[in-house]
Design an enzyme around this catalytic site. Structure first.
Site, PDB file in Angstrom:
ATOM      1  N   TRP A  82       0.969  -1.129  -0.118  1.00  0.00           N
ATOM      2  CA  TRP A  82       0.010   0.290  -0.065  1.00  0.00           C
ATOM      3  C   TRP A  82       0.820   1.220   0.087  1.00  0.00           C
ATOM      4  O   TRP A  82       0.883   2.174  -0.749  1.00  0.00           O
ATOM      5  CB  TRP A  82      -0.970  -0.105   1.289  1.00  0.00           C
ATOM      6  CG  TRP A  82      -1.890   0.841   1.326  1.00  0.00           C
ATOM      7  CD1 TRP A  82      -2.478   1.458   0.138  1.00  0.00           C
ATOM      8  CD2 TRP A  82      -2.576   1.764   2.517  1.00  0.00           C
ATOM      9  NE1 TRP A  82      -3.265   2.576   0.649  1.00  0.00           N
ATOM     10  CE2 TRP A  82      -3.458   2.735   2.226  1.00  0.00           C
ATOM     11  CE3 TRP A  82      -2.344   1.561   3.751  1.00  0.00           C
ATOM     12  CZ2 TRP A  82      -4.479   3.523   2.945  1.00  0.00           C
ATOM     13  CZ3 TRP A  82      -2.860   1.987   4.660  1.00  0.00           C
ATOM     14  CH2 TRP A  82      -3.970   3.068   4.013  1.00  0.00           C
ATOM     15  N   HIS A 139      13.757  -3.367   3.903  1.00  0.00           N
ATOM     16  CA  HIS A 139      13.360  -3.847   5.174  1.00  0.00           C
ATOM     17  C   HIS A 139      14.292  -3.810   6.269  1.00  0.00           C
ATOM     18  O   HIS A 139      14.341  -4.217   7.250  1.00  0.00           O
ATOM     19  CB  HIS A 139      12.913  -5.276   5.050  1.00  0.00           C
ATOM     20  CG  HIS A 139      11.580  -5.643   4.297  1.00  0.00           C
ATOM     21  ND1 HIS A 139      10.525  -4.726   4.682  1.00  0.00           N
ATOM     22  CD2 HIS A 139      11.288  -6.583   3.734  1.00  0.00           C
ATOM     23  CE1 HIS A 139       9.524  -5.250   4.030  1.00  0.00           C
ATOM     24  NE2 HIS A 139      10.051  -6.174   3.390  1.00  0.00           N
ATOM     25  N   TYR A 227       0.014   2.156  10.276  1.00  0.00           N
ATOM     26  CA  TYR A 227      -0.747   1.552   9.329  1.00  0.00           C
ATOM     27  C   TYR A 227      -2.220   1.710   9.769  1.00  0.00           C
ATOM     28  O   TYR A 227      -3.225   2.025   9.139  1.00  0.00           O
ATOM     29  CB  TYR A 227      -0.556   0.002   9.283  1.00  0.00           C
ATOM     30  CG  TYR A 227      -1.426  -0.779   8.364  1.00  0.00           C
ATOM     31  CD1 TYR A 227      -1.167  -0.755   6.882  1.00  0.00           C
ATOM     32  CD2 TYR A 227      -2.404  -1.499   8.804  1.00  0.00           C
ATOM     33  CE1 TYR A 227      -1.892  -1.476   6.112  1.00  0.00           C
ATOM     34  CE2 TYR A 227      -3.441  -2.132   7.879  1.00  0.00           C
ATOM     35  CZ  TYR A 227      -2.951  -2.132   6.494  1.00  0.00           C
ATOM     36  OH  TYR A 227      -3.950  -2.585   5.906  1.00  0.00           O
ATOM     37  N   LYS A 297      -6.148  -9.502   3.330  1.00  0.00           N
ATOM     38  CA  LYS A 297      -7.114  -8.725   3.756  1.00  0.00           C
ATOM     39  C   LYS A 297      -6.898  -7.492   4.132  1.00  0.00           C
ATOM     40  O   LYS A 297      -7.747  -6.688   3.626  1.00  0.00           O
ATOM     41  CB  LYS A 297      -7.707  -9.319   4.961  1.00  0.00           C
ATOM     42  CG  LYS A 297      -8.239 -10.913   5.025  1.00  0.00           C
ATOM     43  CD  LYS A 297      -8.846 -11.525   6.215  1.00  0.00           C
ATOM     44  CE  LYS A 297      -9.579 -12.999   6.256  1.00  0.00           C
ATOM     45  NZ  LYS A 297      -9.876 -13.338   7.411  1.00  0.00           N
ATOM     46  N   GLY A 298      -5.855  -7.066   4.627  1.00  0.00           N
ATOM     47  CA  GLY A 298      -5.401  -5.661   4.885  1.00  0.00           C
ATOM     48  C   GLY A 298      -6.274  -5.128   5.932  1.00  0.00           C
ATOM     49  O   GLY A 298      -6.252  -3.895   6.195  1.00  0.00           O
TER      50      GLY A 298
END
Length: 331
Positions: A82, A139, A227, A297-298
């Site tokens: 995203w 990362h 998030y 799913k997020g």
């Protein structure tokens, strides 16, 4: 021009010699069994897979950051797909009409590549050929980033996620990419490893805290996003994000609905139903990964469907202990 353009035999041999010391260093490092299962090696306080650690070392020694770069950092499964989509759409909004946008036909991981995965096949890529601003992701923990990144002053955006959803999403992801030779751990086994810090670029909490402290020390260079907050107030944080990466929305753009258009384009609902993300695939290091595995799913709080009350309490307790005194909470 390709950052991995064909090289002469002499150039290839030189680069292979460059990587040889990394293998030798790895033989001296502590290692543990990881999620996959595969061994993880501890380097500078964090855990890496055998295939990825040489790449990280190569990045540390050879990547030269530019002040115009935009670097996105996350722990795995913390909204990386995203965030990449949003950053690409924000920075390139004047180049691509929404009806012909690259995100409609190209996965965001190809548009904003992982920096460490560009250092593959024992090669040192020529990243200076990439157009400016270079949009890159990683990362790698903050304390292990190349010094050139810190010196350049380039915008560094970090997004984290609560450890419960992060763990469950990561475990599902490993199940999706597993094969006959590489079986993932059970949920219970993986949970123990995660709590003990034995996850890729783990311990999870140290990775988050690394960037949180950097955002407090250098707020002009490091932006820290959550998030869950991005999900709850997407418009507010997308506008903040655009301003931070030096691509602020004008009042005219806001009135014309450009912000809303980008949010719709990059939404889970839109990206997950695109043909490229349902059927496409690409190499990530040595692994061929289907794009649909990046879309599960997020949803915030989905971990409650998989974790017991005891597991949830344990993760909350670790978070409280790790973040105590730093003014940081991840619910």
């Amino acid at each position: 021009m390709d950052a991995f353009a064909p090289k002469t035999k002499e150039e290839q041999e030189k680069e292979e010699r460059t990587y040889q010391p990394y293998t030798e260093i790895m033989s001296t490092l502590p290692k543990v069994r990881g999620f996959a299962p595969q061994h993880l090696y501890n380097h500078q306080g964090f855990w890496y897979t055998e295939s990825n650690l040489p790449r990280v070392m190569a990045v540390q020694n050879h990547f030269i950051a530019h002040s115009s770069d935009i670097l996105l950092a996350t722990n795995p499964k913390c909204g990386t797909t995203w965030l990449k989509s949003l950053i690409f759409a924000i920075c390139n909004r004047k180049l691509h009409p929404s009806t012909q946008h690259p995100l409609l036909t190209v996965n965001s991981h190809q548009l904003v590549p992982f920096l460490e995965l560009l250092y593959t096949n024992n090669e040192i890529p020529d990243l200076d050929i990439l157009p400016s601003p270079r949009l890159l992701a990683t990362h790698i923990p903050y304390s292990s980033l190349p010094q050139s990144v810190l010196d350049s002053g380039c915008p560094l955006v970090y997004m984290c996620r609560n450890p419960k959803d992060t763990f469950v999403s990561w475990w599902h992801f490993l199940n999706k990419i597993s094969n006959k030779e590489l079986k993932p751990s059970t949920l219970e086994e993986a949970f123990e490893m995660f709590c003990n810090g034995a996850s890729i670029v783990g311990p999870f909490w140290d990775h988050v805290l690394d960037y949180w402290r950097a955002s407090l020390d250098r707020p002009q260079c490091v932006m820290f996003l959550k998030y869950e907050e991005m999900q709850a107030e997407t418009i507010v944080h997308v506008k903040r994000l655009a301003k931070f990466v030096r691509c602020p929305f004008s009042l005219e753009e806001e009135k014309e609905g450009v912000v809303d258009e980008i949010i719709r384009l990059c939404s889970y609902e839109n990206l997950s139903r695109l043909e490229v993300n349902k059927t496409g695939e690409a190499m990530f290091g040595e692994n061929e990964i289907k794009f649909h595995t990046f879309f599960r799913k997020g949803k915030v709080g989905d971990s409650s469907n998989y974790l017991t009350a005891e597991m949830t309490e344990r993760l909350d307790r670790i978070s409280e202990q790790k973040f105590h005194g730093y003014g940081l909470t991840l619910n």
